[in-house]
Design an enzyme around this catalytic site. Structure first.
Site, PDB file in Angstrom:
ATOM      1  N   THR A  54      47.467  30.720  39.602  1.00 24.92           N
ATOM      2  CA  THR A  54      47.058  29.319  39.520  1.00 24.92           C
ATOM      3  C   THR A  54      45.598  29.236  39.099  1.00 24.92           C
ATOM      4  O   THR A  54      44.807  30.141  39.355  1.00 24.92           O
ATOM      5  CB  THR A  54      47.251  28.590  40.863  1.00 24.92           C
ATOM      6  OG1 THR A  54      46.410  29.178  41.859  1.00 24.92           O
ATOM      7  CG2 THR A  54      48.708  28.666  41.315  1.00 24.92           C
ATOM      8  N   GLY A  55      45.274  28.132  38.442  1.00 28.76           N
ATOM      9  CA  GLY A  55      43.898  27.952  37.976  1.00 28.76           C
ATOM     10  C   GLY A  55      43.482  29.048  37.022  1.00 28.76           C
ATOM     11  O   GLY A  55      42.403  29.633  37.162  1.00 28.76           O
ATOM     12  N   GLY A  77      37.933  31.640  33.562  1.00 26.44           N
ATOM     13  CA  GLY A  77      37.317  32.326  34.691  1.00 26.44           C
ATOM     14  C   GLY A  77      38.109  33.460  35.288  1.00 26.44           C
ATOM     15  O   GLY A  77      38.776  34.231  34.597  1.00 26.44           O
ATOM     16  N   GLY A 102      40.767  33.429  37.111  1.00 31.60           N
ATOM     17  CA  GLY A 102      42.212  33.321  36.934  1.00 31.60           C
ATOM     18  C   GLY A 102      42.658  33.837  35.585  1.00 31.60           C
ATOM     19  O   GLY A 102      43.667  34.550  35.486  1.00 31.60           O
ATOM     20  N   SER A 109      36.239  34.143  49.354  1.00 24.47           N
ATOM     21  CA  SER A 109      34.872  34.251  48.836  1.00 24.47           C
ATOM     22  C   SER A 109      33.966  34.876  49.888  1.00 24.47           C
ATOM     23  O   SER A 109      34.146  34.653  51.094  1.00 24.47           O
ATOM     24  CB  SER A 109      34.322  32.873  48.460  1.00 24.47           C
ATOM     25  OG  SER A 109      32.938  32.944  48.168  1.00 24.47           O
ATOM     26  N   TYR A 169      32.247  24.446  51.160  1.00 23.87           N
ATOM     27  CA  TYR A 169      32.959  25.445  50.351  1.00 23.87           C
ATOM     28  C   TYR A 169      33.226  26.705  51.178  1.00 23.87           C
ATOM     29  O   TYR A 169      34.351  27.225  51.191  1.00 23.87           O
ATOM     30  CB  TYR A 169      32.141  25.787  49.118  1.00 23.87           C
ATOM     31  CG  TYR A 169      32.748  26.864  48.256  1.00 23.87           C
ATOM     32  CD1 TYR A 169      33.806  26.584  47.402  1.00 23.87           C
ATOM     33  CD2 TYR A 169      32.250  28.168  48.293  1.00 23.87           C
ATOM     34  CE1 TYR A 169      34.374  27.576  46.605  1.00 23.87           C
ATOM     35  CE2 TYR A 169      32.812  29.161  47.501  1.00 23.87           C
ATOM     36  CZ  TYR A 169      33.864  28.862  46.661  1.00 23.87           C
ATOM     37  OH  TYR A 169      34.426  29.853  45.893  1.00 23.87           O
TER      38      TYR A 169
END
Length: 255
Positions: free
Chosen positions: A12-13, A17, A19, A137, A150
């Site tokens: 996904t995404g 970048g 992905g 992350s 985030y």
């Protein structure tokens, strides 16, 4: 030797970048790959670069109807899914006093709700013994200024993986997370609004603090994904694989 030959994967995404880099590496390792994203033009460009082993589906990871449609397409075409990389997400640094309700809702939606709906929607097509990898992350550990919302969403992603490890053990579905370090991608310019010169200067400065001596690349993250998706990690589940050149260990040592 291709470690993922014959496998069916979803990223996904993946129009840009990390992905996109992940999809490219999965294909190199022999997988056929479905990619999703919200912008059709960028998906078309991505598939043009990835080639015939890639199929693009326009979908919002935080929209249940969209992700159910993705599951239906994969089931119709291949009947199963072997690898799921829930990569879609995003956010940017904002001081606490400047956070808006809109930004909070957006980051909670794409980074937590989107991951939950993605995995939930694809469960019926995931084969027993499949590999699910969630993109987390290092910000979840570091207490960086401006990244509170985030970072908290990425801490939640790690928690989801641990819980799903036990939720799905009866189907032998492995669930792990990858926590990328500093990896400059298109998001630095599109989201953070940094110029190419700003990104280069930032990468040069941060590289001096990273034991590996450089910032990361999309290929670094993709290599970790291939490991977690392949049989080489068949006895690994519920972990967070940190891919950061050692920077979090350096900061941990300073505390």
């Amino acid at each position: 030797m291709q470690s993922l030959k014959g496998r069916v994967a979803l990223v996904t995404g993946a129009s840009t970048g990390l992905g996109f880099g992940a999809a490219k590496k999965l294909i190199e390792e022999g997988a056929v790959v479905f990619i999703t994203g919200r912008r059709q033009a960028e998906l078309d460009r991505a598939v043009g670069e990835l080639g015939s082993s890639a199929t693009a589906i326009q979908a919002d990871a935080a929209n249940k109807a969209d992700m159910l449609r993705v599951a239906d397409i994969i089931k119709f075409v291949h009947g199963r899914l072997d690898i799921l990389f829930a990569n879609a997400g995003g956010g940017h640094a904002t001081p606490l006093e400047e956070l808006t309700e809109e930004q909070i809702d957006r980051e909670l939606s794409v980074n937590i709700k989107g991951v939950v709906l993605t995995v939930q929607s694809l469960l019926p097509v995931l084969r027993d013994g499949a590999s699910v990898v969630l993109n987390a992350s290092i910000t979840a550990d570091m207490g960086l200024p401006g990244f509170a919302v985030y970072a908290s969403t990425k801490a939640a992603v790690r928690s989801l993986a641990r819980s799903w490890t036990t939720d799905l053990k009866h189907r032998r579905i492995r669930v792990n997370t990858i926590s990328p370090g500093v990896v400059p991608t298109e998001g630095y310019s599109h989201v953070q609004k940094l110029s190419d010169d700003d990104i280069a200067a930032y990468a040069t400065r941060v590289a001096t603090e990273i034991p590996a001596g450089r910032v990361g690349t999309a290929e670094d993250i993709a290599d970790a994904l291939v490991f977690l998706a392949s049989d080489s990690s068949k006895y690994i589940t519920g972990i967070d694989l940190v891919v950061d050149g050692g920077i979090t260990r350096v900061y941990a040592g300073r505390n």
